[in-house]
Motif scaffolding. Structure first.
Motif, short mmCIF file in Angstrom:
data_model
loop_
_atom_site.label_atom_id
_atom_site.label_comp_id
_atom_site.label_asym_id
_atom_site.label_seq_id
_atom_site.Cartn_x
_atom_site.Cartn_y
_atom_site.Cartn_z
N LEU A 94 0.70 -1.18 -0.10
CA LEU A 94 0.08 0.10 -0.03
C LEU A 94 0.77 1.28 -0.01
CD1 LEU A 94 -2.36 -1.15 2.70
CD2 LEU A 94 -2.78 -1.23 0.38
N GLU A 95 0.52 2.43 -0.61
CA GLU A 95 1.11 3.79 -0.60
C GLU A 95 0.32 4.47 -0.10
OE1 GLU A 95 3.60 5.40 -4.17
OE2 GLU A 95 1.39 6.25 -4.29
N GLU A 96 0.91 5.33 0.87
CA GLU A 96 -0.01 6.40 1.69
C GLU A 96 0.96 7.70 1.49
OE1 GLU A 96 -1.27 6.46 6.26
OE2 GLU A 96 0.73 7.73 5.96
N GLU A 97 0.04 8.75 1.07
CA GLU A 97 0.82 9.98 0.94
C GLU A 97 -0.15 10.89 1.74
OE1 GLU A 97 1.96 11.43 -3.18
OE2 GLU A 97 -0.03 10.03 -3.33
N SER A 98 0.61 11.82 2.74
CA SER A 98 -0.11 12.75 3.75
C SER A 98 0.74 14.16 3.36
CB SER A 98 0.18 12.10 5.05
OG SER A 98 1.39 12.22 5.41
N TRP A 99 -0.36 15.04 3.69
CA TRP A 99 -0.23 16.58 3.74
C TRP A 99 -0.49 17.09 5.16
CZ3 TRP A 99 -2.21 13.46 -0.11
CH2 TRP A 99 -1.35 13.49 -1.37
N LEU A 100 0.48 17.53 5.92
CA LEU A 100 0.08 17.91 7.25
C LEU A 100 0.41 19.43 7.33
CD1 LEU A 100 -0.18 17.65 10.45
CD2 LEU A 100 1.81 16.98 10.71
N SER A 101 -0.69 20.07 7.58
CA SER A 101 -0.60 21.69 7.83
C SER A 101 -0.89 21.84 9.53
CB SER A 101 -1.43 22.37 7.05
OG SER A 101 -1.57 23.94 7.34
N LEU A 102 0.23 22.03 10.08
CA LEU A 102 -0.04 22.52 11.46
C LEU A 102 -0.64 23.82 11.71
CD1 LEU A 102 3.21 20.94 13.23
CD2 LEU A 102 0.68 19.81 13.47
#
Length: 191
Positions: A94-102
């Motif tokens: 599985l491939e997971e991409e994440s974009w985190l904006s604190l």
């Protein structure tokens, strides 16, 4: 045809704590060498063999943190269905991409299956964000979609299994998150 599974959960913990627990949930143990490869399987999820961060970068101007991870999981398709040669693989990637904006208190996650791409499409889109009910709580919204083609009469059976597995997986993930949050942050915040 395809099946869709939707999940909505409110964690009574601040966004920063929930995101930190989510990131640790998939990578609870860092090897002594500092390698981003976790020790698996572990008691929280026995189906996960390994998770490796393959890309991570931060946009200094926006504070947005991008991560791409590859997870290798045990093949959970029932043995009876694995008699079909295309389903007889030892593991699933599985491939997971994440974009985190604190600064915006938002984390978007997209994942998809890298195995069986010629026969199946499995995608999940998730968001952690500050709750509209209470700024000290965090909403989790997830939509998973599976569509299977090219397996003939097995399409419907496999989609039914996949739908059940997605629902159970989402609920298991929520239980793990709640357990980690309570362990690491104490009791949930009251209104």
């Amino acid at each position: 045809m395809g099946v869709t599974v939707d999940v909505h959960q409110v964690f009574q913990y601040p966004f920063e704590q929930v995101v930190a627990c989510f990131l640790r949930k998939l990578m609870p143990f860092i090897l002594p060498t500092g390698s981003p490869l976790s020790k698996y399987p572990n008691p929280m999820d026995k189906n996960v063999i390994s998770v490796k961060t393959v890309e991570e970068k931060k946009d200094e101007s926006t504070g947005l943190i991008y991560r791409k991870r590859i997870a290798i999981c045990q093949n959970v398709i029932p043995e009876i269905l694995r008699k079909v040669s295309i389903l007889k693989v030892p593991d699933i990637r599985l491939e997971e991409e994440s974009w985190l904006s604190l600064p915006k208190r938002n984390m978007a996650i997209r994942s998809h299956c890298l195995t069986w791409t010629q026969y199946a499409s499995m995608r999940e889109e998730s968001v952690f964000r500050e709750s509209v009910e209470n700024p000290n709580w965090t909403e989790f919204i997830q939509t998973g979609r599976i569509s299977i083609t090219g397996a003939g009469f097995l399409n419907c059976i496999l989609e039914t299994f996949a739908s059940t597995f997605l629902r159970q997986g989402a609920q298991k993930g929520i239980r793990i998150m709640e357990m980690l949050l309570k362990e690491q942050c104490g009791s949930p915040l009251a209104e």
